[in-house]
Design an enzyme around this catalytic site. Structure first.
Site, PDB file in Angstrom:
ATOM      1  N   TYR A 162       0.648  -1.094   0.114  1.00 37.56           N
ATOM      2  CA  TYR A 162       0.007  -0.029   0.112  1.00 37.56           C
ATOM      3  C   TYR A 162       0.768   1.158   0.082  1.00 37.56           C
ATOM      4  O   TYR A 162       0.564   2.339  -0.555  1.00 37.56           O
ATOM      5  CB  TYR A 162      -0.872  -0.114   1.296  1.00 37.56           C
ATOM      6  CG  TYR A 162      -1.698   1.370   1.517  1.00 37.56           C
ATOM      7  CD1 TYR A 162      -2.818   1.604   0.535  1.00 37.56           C
ATOM      8  CD2 TYR A 162      -1.445   2.264   2.643  1.00 37.56           C
ATOM      9  CE1 TYR A 162      -3.437   2.872   0.850  1.00 37.56           C
ATOM     10  CE2 TYR A 162      -2.140   3.198   2.666  1.00 37.56           C
ATOM     11  CZ  TYR A 162      -3.100   3.478   1.885  1.00 37.56           C
ATOM     12  OH  TYR A 162      -3.832   4.700   2.312  1.00 37.56           O
ATOM     13  N   SER A 163       1.838   1.302   0.815  1.00 40.93           N
ATOM     14  CA  SER A 163       2.936   2.341   0.733  1.00 40.93           C
ATOM     15  C   SER A 163       3.632   2.742  -0.250  1.00 40.93           C
ATOM     16  O   SER A 163       3.692   3.728  -0.913  1.00 40.93           O
ATOM     17  CB  SER A 163       3.982   2.337   1.929  1.00 40.93           C
ATOM     18  OG  SER A 163       3.034   2.300   3.212  1.00 40.93           O
TER      19      SER A 163
END
Length: 275
Positions: A162-163
């Site tokens: 996600y990051s």
């Protein structure tokens, strides 16, 4: 006169959380609004909340669909144009940290999980931007992307893919802003910190555990110096500011951080907070 009177806005991921709040704020400020999401019940709740606020249904377009698919994107754009005739603002809000429910964490998560995170948090934004570009060229419109402080320089092993996707989104915001400003289109983004939404629930915490998670974070000034978790309205106000050319015309390709000071200390241990 409401400041977005006569403007048409598409908000992806608007069936709950920040997206729902932003849709309501735009609608109450005079805009024609297209809302969308994959969950029919939650999307209907968003629609009803907007209608209950006094907004006429003629100013609202609701599309049940998946913004990660070409068909879903095309339906969003087509129905918006069919009903309102133009597009002035695109808010790329849809996003989530998709976790591997089978158990692996960090670098052991599968490539399938990686691709799903990239498809939702980055690729859908790229595709929507490309498809909406000619319409925004006509209206000299605005794009506001929703990123996260998790895209910053601090390691995020609990939300690795996600990051990565959101960090790439930040670069896409900067680069697309320079490419599109020649056509009169502004691109900016907002990077929320801890905001009380359904995000953590989607990451695996039940309602009561999610409540304790937010309380634990807010109680520690090394995690959130303001000692309060953000509300969707806090982010919504920034999105509307960035979409308002009268107020933010000279802001190009920037990301406004709204995190109660978290990134100034960055002592947040999400793994510990979720326990």
């Amino acid at each position: 006169m409401p400041r977005f009177s006569g403007k048409t806005v598409i908000i992806t991921g608007s069936s709950h959380g920040i997206g729902r709040c932003v849709a309501l704020m735009f609608a109450q400020d005079g805009a024609n609004v297209t809302i969308t999401g994959r969950n029919a019940q939650r999307l209907q709740e968003t629609k009803q909340q907007i209608l209950n606020s006094g907004v006429s249904e003629c100013h609202l377009n609701s599309v049940l669909g998946d913004v990660t698919t070409s068909e879903g994107q095309d339906e969003l754009i087509k129905t918006t144009l069919d009903k309102f005739g133009k597009i002035d603002i695109l808010v790329n809000n849809a996003g989530a940290s998709i976790m591997d429910i089978s158990g692996p964490t960090g670098v052991d998560q599968s490539m399938d999980i990686y691709h799903k995170n990239m498809q939702l948090n980055l690729q859908s934004v790229i595709e929507m931007t490309r498809k909406v570009k000619p319409h925004l060229m006509e209206t000299k419109g605005e794009i506001v992307n929703v990123s996260t402080i998790g895209a910053g320089p601090h390691a995020q092993p609990d939300f690795l893919y996600y990051s990565i996707a959101k960090a790439a989104l930040d670069q896409y915001t900067r680069s697309s802003a320079i490419d599109l400003i020649q056509h009169g289109i502004r691109v900016n983004s907002v990077s929320p910190g801890i905001v009380v939404t359904g995000f953590i629930g989607a990451a695996g915490l039940e309602n009561e555990s999610a409540r304790k998670f937010y309380e634990k974070l807010a109680s520690n000034k090394q995690w959130i110096p303001a000692m309060v978790a953000g509300k969707p309205e806090d982010i919504g106000n920034i999105i509307l500011f960035l979409a308002d050319r009268k107020l933010s015309s000279y802001i190009i390709g920037q990301s406004i951080v709204a995190d109660g000071g978290s990134t100034l200390v960055m002592g947040v241990d999400f793994g510990a907070a979720m326990q």
